[in-house]
Design an enzyme around this catalytic site. Structure first.
Site, PDB file in Angstrom:
ATOM      1  N   CYS A  81       0.900  -1.201   0.156  1.00  0.00           N
ATOM      2  CA  CYS A  81       0.082  -0.037  -0.103  1.00  0.00           C
ATOM      3  C   CYS A  81       0.946   1.515  -0.080  1.00  0.00           C
ATOM      4  CB  CYS A  81      -0.899  -0.121   1.315  1.00  0.00           C
ATOM      5  SG  CYS A  81      -2.107  -1.326   1.120  1.00  0.00           S
ATOM      6  N   HIS A 345      -9.051   3.322  -2.391  1.00  0.00           N
ATOM      7  CA  HIS A 345      -7.553   3.017  -2.283  1.00  0.00           C
ATOM      8  C   HIS A 345      -7.081   2.187  -3.053  1.00  0.00           C
ATOM      9  CE1 HIS A 345      -4.187   1.797  -0.233  1.00  0.00           C
ATOM     10  NE2 HIS A 345      -4.390   0.930   0.691  1.00  0.00           N
TER      11      HIS A 345
END
Length: 396
Positions: A81, A345
């Site tokens: 991430c 995201h």
């Protein structure tokens, strides 16, 4: 040599499969917007680090080729991430080292519907790069059939509640705040406000986290053009430039695993160390920051990160959000974009989208979500497995 961001761009973040486009289409859109923002042709770009997690090797080249076939080096970046901020860090290092004057950092992700597997499901637990992290969780909490990333952060939330008395309402306040912020962001995947009560009433993903406290899977892309001071001067860009004042990346140390706590294994020690390095290098502290984009993959991670960044003492983060210290009218505005929870995201794009939001904020171009008088911004991007990147941006 100083490095400046002079152009940023991003696509709207969207639910996977909601739009008929390929990853190279979204990357071309975001990259073209960043170049247009700076008024710089792609021919002047010297290197292109490209971040993504879910495509095959050399997908970075396929993504960048839509901007131009100039033969410049393209680097494929994958750091879970934290991928987007890792691409930005590479661009900054090229410029600060004097290797290049103009580098485009590009990030994208085209994802599948449904929760992230986190590398720990599908019978691949033992060989997963994050097997050690999930092993710490399993030793203390067991391993259930809920999505593993929600599970490890949900367990971190329960530990925080047990240790400090953090309440479900305080966790939900993070989700309510970020969903409310996203109503002013046309690029956000979700743009609807919810009350704390509505956040609490949403479907439970892994107790105590409900759906409205969890970041969704998303499609999207973001980009930032990073240049030297010399380049910015030559092209008349200093008036729109935002300085990358300091930046640091840290990875796991023994501290991440020694306590057996999910709070540590999801990255609090990494985040604290990266923030400390940034403060030392810049001579600034969290008290000097006006606006923050941080990695709220789950509501608990926003609270953990408040503590890691030094915004409050350990255990006081729930009170900080409940008292309104992290929204408009408070001490800081955290995630004015809506954050990962509401903006979305797409893993490879997230860190660069954070940078884009801060650039718009520091230029005074953020529209209805503008933080008045913002001059200094901080971005925090973390990837399980692990990498934590903290970036301090300032308007010269």
């Amino acid at each position: 040599m100083k490095a400046y961001i002079v152009g940023v761009g991003m696509t709207k973040f969207e639910k996977p499969e909601s739009r008929d486009w390929q990853y190279w289409d979204m990357a071309e859109e975001a990259g073209s917007k960043a170049l247009a923002d700076a008024g710089i042709p792609y021919d002047l770009v010297e290197q292109v680090p490209v971040g993504y997690c879910y495509q095959a090797s050399t997908a970075g080249q396929r993504a960048a080729y839509g901007l131009g076939l100039t033969g410049v080096p393209v680097y494929n970046v994958n750091n879970n991430c934290a991928t987007g901020s890792t691409a930005l860090m590479m661009a900054r290092q090229f410029v600060e080292a004097g290797v290049n004057d103009c580098v485009l950092a590009l990030g994208f992700e085209k994802m599948k519907k449904g929760a992230l597997g986190g590398g720990a499901d599908g019978g691949d637990f033992k060989t997963s790069p994050v097997a050690r992290h999930y092993g710490v969780m399993a030793a203390r909490h067991g391993f259930e059939q809920t999505p593993p990333t929600a599970q490890i952060f949900g367990n971190a939330a329960r530990e925080h509640m047990e240790r400090y008395g953090t309440t479900a309402e305080q966790l939900a306040a993070v989700g309510a705040k970020n969903h409310r912020h996203s109503t002013g962001n046309p690029n956000a995947q979700f743009q609807e406000a919810y009350s704390v009560e509505e956040v609490l009433a949403a479907k439970t993903i892994h107790r105590p986290l409900t759906k409205l406290q969890c970041s969704p899977t998303s499609d999207g892309s973001a980009a930032a053009l990073v240049v030297s001071e010399r380049f910015a001067d030559q092209h008349g860009l200093m008036g729109r430039a935002v300085e990358i004042t300091a930046q640091a990346m840290t990875t796991d140390t023994e501290e991440s695993f020694a306590s057996g706590s999910c709070i540590d294994v999801v990255g609090k020690p990494m985040s604290r160390a990266a923030a400390r390095q940034v403060y030392e290098r810049s001579g600034l502290g969290i008290e000097d920051v006006d606006v923050i984009e941080l990695h709220d993959c789950f509501s608990i991670n926003e609270l953990i990160t408040y503590e890691a960044l030094g915004m409050c003492a350990d255990g006081e983060s729930g009170k900080l959000v409940a008292d309104g210290a992290t929204t408009y009218g408070g001490r800081w505005v955290v995630n004015p974009s809506g954050g990962l929870i509401s903006k979305g995201h797409p893993l490879g794009a997230t860190g660069l989208a954070q940078a884009a939001e801060l650039v718009w904020q520091l230029r005074g171009e953020a529209g209805p979500r503008q933080v008045q008088g913002a001059r200094t911004g901080l971005a925090h991007n973390i990837g399980l497995g692990g990498a934590a990147v903290v970036t301090l941006l300032r308007k010269p």
